[in-house]
Design a protein around this motif. Structure first.
Motif, PDB file in Angstrom:
ATOM      1  N   HIS A  19      -7.596  -2.090  13.436  1.00  0.00           N
ATOM      2  CA  HIS A  19      -6.345  -1.930  12.709  1.00  0.00           C
ATOM      3  C   HIS A  19      -5.138  -1.887  13.624  1.00  0.00           C
ATOM      4  N   GLY A  20      -5.306  -2.406  14.830  1.00  0.00           N
ATOM      5  CA  GLY A  20      -4.160  -2.520  15.728  1.00  0.00           C
ATOM      6  C   GLY A  20      -4.048  -1.425  16.753  1.00  0.00           C
ATOM      7  N   GLY A  21      -5.063  -0.566  16.857  1.00  0.00           N
ATOM      8  CA  GLY A  21      -5.002   0.550  17.785  1.00  0.00           C
ATOM      9  C   GLY A  21      -5.516   0.209  19.176  1.00  0.00           C
ATOM     10  N   VAL A  30       0.868  -1.180   0.000  1.00  0.00           N
ATOM     11  CA  VAL A  30       0.000   0.000   0.000  1.00  0.00           C
ATOM     12  C   VAL A  30       0.904   1.229   0.000  1.00  0.00           C
ATOM     13  N   PRO A  31       0.824   2.064  -1.030  1.00  0.00           N
ATOM     14  CA  PRO A  31       1.750   3.194  -1.128  1.00  0.00           C
ATOM     15  C   PRO A  31       1.323   4.388  -0.293  1.00  0.00           C
ATOM     16  N   ASP A  32       2.315   5.149   0.135  1.00  0.00           N
ATOM     17  CA  ASP A  32       2.126   6.488   0.726  1.00  0.00           C
ATOM     18  C   ASP A  32       1.118   6.510   1.862  1.00  0.00           C
ATOM     19  N   VAL A  33       1.307   5.697   2.825  1.00  0.00           N
ATOM     20  CA  VAL A  33       0.461   5.711   4.020  1.00  0.00           C
ATOM     21  C   VAL A  33       1.013   6.755   4.995  1.00  0.00           C
ATOM     22  N   ARG A  34       0.149   7.624   5.494  1.00  0.00           N
ATOM     23  CA  ARG A  34       0.596   8.628   6.475  1.00  0.00           C
ATOM     24  C   ARG A  34       0.455   8.087   7.888  1.00  0.00           C
ATOM     25  N   VAL A  53       6.086   4.512  17.171  1.00  0.00           N
ATOM     26  CA  VAL A  53       4.969   4.104  18.012  1.00  0.00           C
ATOM     27  C   VAL A  53       3.781   4.921  17.518  1.00  0.00           C
ATOM     28  N   ALA A  54       2.974   4.312  16.671  1.00  0.00           N
ATOM     29  CA  ALA A  54       1.990   5.052  15.885  1.00  0.00           C
ATOM     30  C   ALA A  54       0.658   5.179  16.609  1.00  0.00           C
ATOM     31  N   THR A  55       0.127   6.401  16.603  1.00  0.00           N
ATOM     32  CA  THR A  55      -1.187   6.665  17.191  1.00  0.00           C
ATOM     33  C   THR A  55      -2.207   7.146  16.160  1.00  0.00           C
ATOM     34  N   GLN A  56      -1.721   7.489  14.949  1.00  0.00           N
ATOM     35  CA  GLN A  56      -2.620   7.936  13.892  1.00  0.00           C
ATOM     36  C   GLN A  56      -2.205   7.334  12.554  1.00  0.00           C
ATOM     37  N   MET A  57      -3.192   7.121  11.713  1.00  0.00           N
ATOM     38  CA  MET A  57      -2.949   6.684  10.341  1.00  0.00           C
ATOM     39  C   MET A  57      -3.932   7.396   9.430  1.00  0.00           C
ATOM     40  N   GLU A  58      -3.409   7.923   8.350  1.00  0.00           N
ATOM     41  CA  GLU A  58      -4.251   8.583   7.357  1.00  0.00           C
ATOM     42  C   GLU A  58      -5.169   9.636   7.974  1.00  0.00           C
ATOM     43  N   GLY A  59      -4.648  10.411   8.909  1.00  0.00           N
ATOM     44  CA  GLY A  59      -5.374  11.545   9.453  1.00  0.00           C
ATOM     45  C   GLY A  59      -6.366  11.231  10.554  1.00  0.00           C
ATOM     46  N   GLY A  60      -6.411  10.012  11.017  1.00  0.00           N
ATOM     47  CA  GLY A  60      -7.331   9.652  12.093  1.00  0.00           C
ATOM     48  C   GLY A  60      -6.667   8.736  13.092  1.00  0.00           C
ATOM     49  N   PRO A  61      -7.351   8.447  14.187  1.00  0.00           N
ATOM     50  CA  PRO A  61      -6.768   7.530  15.165  1.00  0.00           C
ATOM     51  C   PRO A  61      -6.658   6.122  14.599  1.00  0.00           C
ATOM     52  N   VAL A  62      -5.748   5.355  15.131  1.00  0.00           N
ATOM     53  CA  VAL A  62      -5.638   3.944  14.756  1.00  0.00           C
ATOM     54  C   VAL A  62      -6.755   3.189  15.467  1.00  0.00           C
TER      55      VAL A  62
END
Length: 234
Positions: free
Chosen positions: A178-180, A114-118, A165-174
């Protein structure tokens, strides 16, 4: 567990589970349009294509039968082991640390990308600095609050700025699915290193192979340089 794992109650093989696990990861990032890209990317993967969610839909899979949800208010993460100041982090604690933004591809070891995931969160080196790393520490072990899934990195790998340590993906919370609310994202490695439902970090004196490494996957999972694959680097 043996190689026949259960994903939401359906028995499937190791390779398929791994693909679907990564699919759950990818699904965090995708809307309908990207889901279509994902479906296209997965098409050559063979049997996995038979279980893809429809465009715009989503299914997630785990290495356990189910995972109890934790909200941002109830989530906690212990950071301990060979550190100077063991600490329990809340979401508010993470928010007070420097925030890092990464726009990176997500690459599954089964072949799709999946390309360009923020991604947004705390770079792991910043988190480690907050607790202080003992000179005796050589590796970092991660555990999921699903009670089963684990992963590890060497200390040098963990100090890369593209490990989050990710708390957001694509401008929203995880989301939970999706593992949040908090998950690991290891940009330069295959998706199985990006542990879902992060609940604990332990500094150790050596690398302890994780859940998937015990089932045959490489401990050092560099994209294009491991697991017999030659994908372009992320």
């Amino acid at each position: 567990m043996d190689e026949e794992e259960r994903a939401e109650g359906s028995p499937v093989g190791r390779r398929l589970v791994l693909g679907m696990l990564g699919l759950g990861v990818a699904g965090v990032a995708v809307g309908a349009s990207v889901q279509q890209k994902l479906s296209s990317a997965l098409a050559p993967a063979g049997p996995i294509g038979d279980v893809l969610p429809a465009a715009g839909g989503f299914r997630y899979y785990t290495v356990t039968g189910s995972v109890k949800k934790r909200t941002p208010a109830t989530w906690r993460m212990d950071v301990n082991g060979l550190v100077n100041a063991p600490r329990t982090f809340t979401m508010a604690d993470l928010a007070r640390l420097p925030q890092t933004v990464l726009d990176k591809d997500f690459q599954c070891v089964t072949g799709w990308r999946v390309p360009d995931v923020r991604w947004v969160g705390v770079a792991l080196p910043d988190l480690l600095q907050a607790v202080g790393v003992s000179p005796a520490a050589k590796a970092v072990r991660f555990s999921s609050f699903d009670g089963t899934y684990t992963e590890s990195l060497t200390l040098d790998q963990a100090r890369r700025r593209d490990v989050l340590v990710a708390t957001q993906m694509e401008g929203g919370p995880v989301s939970h699915d999706h593992g949040g609310p908090v998950r690991l994202y290891v940009a330069p490695m295959y998706g199985y290193k990006s542990l879902k439902w992060l609940g604990g970090i332990e500094l150790t004196d050596k690398v302890r192979p994780g859940y998937w490494e015990h089932r045959g996957y490489d401990v050092d999972a560099w994209v294009g340089r491991s697991n017999g694959r030659d994908d372009a680097p992320t």
